[in-house]
Write a protein that holds these residues in place. Structure first.
Motif, PDB file in Angstrom:
ATOM      1  N   ALA A 201       0.837  -1.207   0.000  1.00  0.00           N
ATOM      2  CA  ALA A 201       0.000   0.000   0.000  1.00  0.00           C
ATOM      3  C   ALA A 201       0.868   1.253   0.000  1.00  0.00           C
ATOM      4  CB  ALA A 201      -0.926  -0.010   1.209  1.00  0.00           C
ATOM      5  N   GLN A 202       0.610   2.142  -0.949  1.00  0.00           N
ATOM      6  CA  GLN A 202       1.372   3.387  -1.091  1.00  0.00           C
ATOM      7  C   GLN A 202       0.417   4.578  -1.057  1.00  0.00           C
ATOM      8  OE1 GLN A 202       4.658   3.256  -1.278  1.00  0.00           O
ATOM      9  NE2 GLN A 202       4.909   1.059  -1.670  1.00  0.00           N
ATOM     10  N   ARG A 203       0.850   5.641  -0.408  1.00  0.00           N
ATOM     11  CA  ARG A 203       0.054   6.871  -0.432  1.00  0.00           C
ATOM     12  C   ARG A 203       0.321   7.608  -1.746  1.00  0.00           C
ATOM     13  NH1 ARG A 203       0.770   6.952   5.361  1.00  0.00           N
ATOM     14  NH2 ARG A 203      -1.251   7.236   6.407  1.00  0.00           N
ATOM     15  N   SER A 282      -1.301   3.049  -5.480  1.00  0.00           N
ATOM     16  CA  SER A 282      -2.290   2.147  -4.886  1.00  0.00           C
ATOM     17  C   SER A 282      -3.719   2.578  -5.142  1.00  0.00           C
ATOM     18  CB  SER A 282      -2.070   2.045  -3.370  1.00  0.00           C
ATOM     19  OG  SER A 282      -0.904   1.321  -3.073  1.00  0.00           O
ATOM     20  N   PHE A 344      -7.278   4.149   1.984  1.00  0.00           N
ATOM     21  CA  PHE A 344      -5.884   3.706   2.052  1.00  0.00           C
ATOM     22  C   PHE A 344      -5.652   2.798   3.255  1.00  0.00           C
ATOM     23  CE2 PHE A 344      -1.697   4.375   3.980  1.00  0.00           C
ATOM     24  CZ  PHE A 344      -0.896   3.841   2.988  1.00  0.00           C
ATOM     25  N   LEU A 347      -7.003  -0.596   2.606  1.00  0.00           N
ATOM     26  CA  LEU A 347      -6.117  -1.304   1.685  1.00  0.00           C
ATOM     27  C   LEU A 347      -4.873  -1.806   2.403  1.00  0.00           C
ATOM     28  CD1 LEU A 347      -5.052  -2.077  -1.183  1.00  0.00           C
ATOM     29  CD2 LEU A 347      -4.199   0.282  -1.354  1.00  0.00           C
ATOM     30  N   ARG A 348      -4.293  -0.976   3.232  1.00  0.00           N
ATOM     31  CA  ARG A 348      -3.064  -1.357   3.933  1.00  0.00           C
ATOM     32  C   ARG A 348      -3.294  -2.534   4.873  1.00  0.00           C
ATOM     33  NH1 ARG A 348       0.738   3.092   6.823  1.00  0.00           N
ATOM     34  NH2 ARG A 348      -1.043   3.320   8.230  1.00  0.00           N
ATOM     35  N   PRO A 351      -3.711  -5.752   1.691  1.00  0.00           N
ATOM     36  CA  PRO A 351      -3.474  -5.322   0.313  1.00  0.00           C
ATOM     37  C   PRO A 351      -3.694  -6.419  -0.720  1.00  0.00           C
ATOM     38  CG  PRO A 351      -1.411  -5.500   1.530  1.00  0.00           C
ATOM     39  CD  PRO A 351      -2.518  -5.622   2.530  1.00  0.00           C
ATOM     40  N   THR A 354      -7.481  -7.040  -1.273  1.00  0.00           N
ATOM     41  CA  THR A 354      -8.126  -5.874  -1.881  1.00  0.00           C
ATOM     42  C   THR A 354      -7.771  -5.778  -3.361  1.00  0.00           C
ATOM     43  OG1 THR A 354      -8.049  -4.699   0.233  1.00  0.00           O
ATOM     44  CG2 THR A 354      -8.399  -3.367  -1.756  1.00  0.00           C
ATOM     45  N   ARG A 355      -6.498  -5.960  -3.684  1.00  0.00           N
ATOM     46  CA  ARG A 355      -6.085  -5.914  -5.087  1.00  0.00           C
ATOM     47  C   ARG A 355      -6.785  -7.020  -5.882  1.00  0.00           C
ATOM     48  NH1 ARG A 355      -1.341  -7.281  -6.250  1.00  0.00           N
ATOM     49  NH2 ARG A 355      -0.939  -5.930  -8.046  1.00  0.00           N
TER      50      ARG A 355
END
Length: 395
Positions: A201-203, A282, A344, A347-348, A351, A354-355
């Motif tokens: 997970a990326q912001r 993400s 976010f 998702l984190r 991940p 969710t993906r």
């Protein structure tokens, strides 16, 4: 008329579908992608395909493109035009439909009206895909509604089917052509960006599309400004090409909010560069006030990105179909920023799952099954002239 690359003998007797669309490759956008993908799949099913389009792109009107070209096996014919980009006048279209078995018009514009008006002369079966009509912005709304109820209603009588690419389009066009309007939602190339999003997970957010007023990039920038108060780690990549708004317009908007370090513009980049940007992100975001379908959002899902979307009619339908999609009101930047951060954090927490949910959700919109729907419509329009084996030819 000049001709080139004549069909090979095994396709010489196949039905010719002429697709008429105002913009095509090398232009990039949702409309161009739909026509390109449909054309590619029609070729694989044994049809002959010709695309008739304008001889310049709206963003570079003075730069003329090649009159004839073959792109991915599809014959492309480009014709001169005059007038407004909203209603480009291009009567040369009639020179390129004489040998067509069926003409498929994309969009509600000059081509839609002119081919309908002259149908008693050219006699070709006509179908059209609505692509949102011409209600993408509220500008000239009163005139648009009068035109729709009069000219568009009259033109629709010449078409065997009006293929509505969203449920909102179906509701709209059912008012003027209830017996002809059918729902055929846009297909999506779910392979182009499949599974490319960051595994961690990326912001980081990516948005993709023309720089048009209705996309409301200003509101997306407002949300990014609010996100700075949540975490300075948030980044936004804006991918697209100038349209109603120029690169300079957007850079002023970004600088005015002090976002030069958080927002990056990527102008006219190729798919390889888009893939690299998606691999670092993400989330996908769109603050658009109007969409005909939401094709790019589904492409983002196929990459494993989680879409955060303004609740316009098309995105509400997408959100109802796919619970993992986040709807956020971009007219309220603080609330929207909070929704983005919540998405976010969810998702984190998981991940991989969710993906996977995003990618499986995108799969239901894949082009293969949508192309079969189009061929069913062609079959109804052509009757005995469409041989049954065409639909089942191997890829």
């Amino acid at each position: 008329m000049k001709r080139f690359n004549r069909p090979e003998p095994d396709t010489a007797g196949a039905p010719l579908i002429v697709q008429v669309v105002r913009q095509y490759a090398p232009g990039r956008g949702g409309l161009e992608d739909v026509v390109a993908n449909l054309s590619r799949l029609l070729l694989r099913r044994g049809f002959r395909v010709r695309v008739v389009t304008l001889d310049s792109l709206f963003r570079s009107r003075d730069q003329k493109l090649a009159e004839h070209e073959v792109i991915d096996g599809v014959e492309v014919v480009r014709i001169p035009w005059k007038g407004s980009t909203r209603y480009p006048l291009a009567p040369a279209v009639f020179r390129h439909i004489g040998d067509a078995d069926l003409v498929h018009v994309h969009g509600i514009d000059f081509f839609f009206d002119a081919l309908a008006l002259t149908r008693p002369l050219h006699g070709k079966p006509l179908v059209a895909t609505t692509h949102g009509g011409f209600f993408h912005t509220p500008k000239f709304a009163a005139i648009k509604h009068i035109w729709f109820r009069t000219v568009t209603r009259l033109s629709a009588l010449a078409y065997r089917s009006l293929l509505c690419c969203s449920r909102s389009d179906l509701a709209l066009f059912s008012r003027i052509a209830p017996r002809r309007a059918v729902l055929v939602e846009n297909g999506v190339d779910t392979e182009k960006f499949a599974g490319l999003s960051s595994a961690m997970a990326q912001r980081r957010i990516v948005t993709i599309g023309r720089f048009s007023v209705n996309k409301r990039l200003d509101r997306l920038f407002d949300a990014m400004q609010a996100l700075n108060g949540v975490s300075p780690e948030w980044k936004l990549d804006v991918v697209g090409s100038p349209s109603d708004l120029s690169e300079e317009d957007l850079r002023r908007e970004i600088a005015g909010r002090g976002l030069a370090g958080q927002v990056a513009l990527h102008i006219g980049v190729d798919n390889a560069q888009v893939r690299r940007l998606i691999a670092e992100a993400s989330l996908f975001a769109s603050a658009s006030e109007y969409e005909g379908f939401g094709l790019v959002a589904v492409e983002a899902m196929s990459a494993g990105l989680v879409p955060v979307l303004h609740p316009n009619d098309a995105y509400r339908v997408l959100g109802a179909q796919h619970p993992g999609v986040c709807l956020a009101d971009f007219s309220r930047p603080e609330e929207c920023a909070a929704r983005i951060e919540q998405t976010f954090q969810a998702l984190r927490a998981n991940p991989a799952a969710t993906r996977a949910d995003m990618m499986s959700g995108a799969a239901v919109h894949a082009w293969e099954s949508v192309a079969d729907r189009y061929i069913d419509v062609y079959r109804a329009a052509l009757g005995d002239r469409l041989p049954p084996p065409l639909r089942s030819l191997p890829a």
